[in-house]
Design a protein around this motif. Sequence first.
Motif, short mmCIF file in Angstrom:
data_model
loop_
_atom_site.label_atom_id
_atom_site.label_comp_id
_atom_site.label_asym_id
_atom_site.label_seq_id
_atom_site.Cartn_x
_atom_site.Cartn_y
_atom_site.Cartn_z
N VAL A 111 0.94 -1.04 -0.03
CA VAL A 111 0.07 -0.32 0.23
C VAL A 111 1.15 1.57 -0.44
O VAL A 111 1.78 1.54 0.63
CB VAL A 111 -1.26 -0.13 1.27
CG1 VAL A 111 -1.91 1.11 1.43
CG2 VAL A 111 -2.21 -0.85 1.19
N TYR A 112 0.81 2.00 -1.14
CA TYR A 112 1.27 3.48 -0.81
C TYR A 112 -0.23 4.61 -0.57
O TYR A 112 -1.03 5.16 -2.00
CB TYR A 112 2.18 3.98 -2.24
CG TYR A 112 2.40 5.10 -2.08
CD1 TYR A 112 3.08 5.52 -1.58
CD2 TYR A 112 2.19 5.40 -3.55
CE1 TYR A 112 3.74 7.16 -1.82
CE2 TYR A 112 3.31 7.59 -3.67
CZ TYR A 112 3.96 8.09 -2.33
OH TYR A 112 3.99 8.67 -2.78
N GLU A 113 -0.36 5.53 0.73
CA GLU A 113 -1.43 5.43 1.39
C GLU A 113 -1.49 6.73 0.45
O GLU A 113 -2.62 7.29 -0.34
CB GLU A 113 -1.34 5.61 2.66
CG GLU A 113 -1.66 4.20 3.57
CD GLU A 113 -1.23 4.44 4.68
OE1 GLU A 113 -0.90 5.61 5.45
OE2 GLU A 113 -1.86 3.42 5.31
N LYS A 114 -0.28 7.61 0.07
CA LYS A 114 -0.41 9.09 -0.07
C LYS A 114 -0.96 8.56 -1.29
O LYS A 114 -1.99 10.21 -1.97
CB LYS A 114 1.13 9.40 -0.54
CG LYS A 114 1.54 10.92 -1.36
CD LYS A 114 2.57 11.29 -1.36
CE LYS A 114 2.92 12.60 -2.66
NZ LYS A 114 3.55 12.87 -2.79
N GLU A 116 -3.13 6.47 -2.48
CA GLU A 116 -4.14 5.75 -2.91
C GLU A 116 -4.48 4.65 -3.48
O GLU A 116 -5.02 3.88 -4.43
CB GLU A 116 -6.18 6.93 -3.20
CG GLU A 116 -6.04 7.91 -1.55
CD GLU A 116 -7.32 8.16 -1.85
OE1 GLU A 116 -8.49 7.42 -1.54
OE2 GLU A 116 -7.27 9.47 -2.92
N SER A 118 -2.71 0.93 -3.97
CA SER A 118 -2.50 -0.36 -3.44
C SER A 118 -1.64 -2.17 -4.50
O SER A 118 -2.44 -1.30 -5.63
CB SER A 118 -3.24 -1.11 -2.60
OG SER A 118 -4.43 -1.69 -3.15
#
Length: 277
Positions: A111-114, A116, A118
């Motif tokens: 996951v790369y939250e910045k 949004e 995955s």
Amino acid sequence: MRAQNYIFIVVFIFLNNFSFAQESEKVFGVYEPIKKGEKVYVFEEKCALKAQANLSSKTLMEIPLGEALTLETDYLIKESLRVTNPPFIKVQFRGKTGYVRSSSLAFEKLVYEKEETSFLFQLNSPKDTIHKITIKEVYANKTVLNEVKEPLPAESFSIYLSDNKGLTDVEKLLIIDFYAEACGMNGGIAYYSWSPSKLALIANLVALFDADVYAKEEKLIFPTDEGGKDGTVLFYSETHELVDEATEWMNKTVVTRTYQWKDGALLPSFDAPAETE
């Protein structure tokens, strides 16, 4: 010092200095199942949780793309013609226990939250004689932006995200670190560049250690690495080969090549230079 001891020490130092393996990352094995109690993920846009292990049984709920499921039995990430998963795998999700189709599962999610974003990974076709990995890029846990399938030249590997190491027009690097479990088997590392909706292989590098007679590892030096330069990617390869044990004769070969980084890709496209003495 005996030649084989010398080459072992040289290789150990070389691998220690140039290996990219991340000890904290999970290691997946083609022939090692994910165990009961561990997580897998929904690889399809939706997945039916069934009361029994068949399609005609009651649907307990629909599970969205990318959701984590807890295994109630072991799960193979790579099937073979001789060993396969059952058609349905028993799992638990939000307090409910049921069955989902084994073909609808991913073995890992990053996951790369910045952004949004995955990434879901699947590796389970029994028909592929060469191991292949399928990667899905998912936005906001619901929209598949990209899907790629690439050969995976190893049976054990780790997967992780890195910063862009100074490469322009790239948000992240997706890295697959694959391990040689026996002498003579390929290990190495594969680099993918990623920006939203764009996932591309940069290079697939080799690491090989064959008993006391041969060792080779390839490396890319990126702009923010020690010795790196803006706008370029340096390829470095070092090989040690034992020619004669009695006289401690060993050849060492170093090969380098400088690539330009332009418009989000290597220029020219990656081709590991041939070794010359």
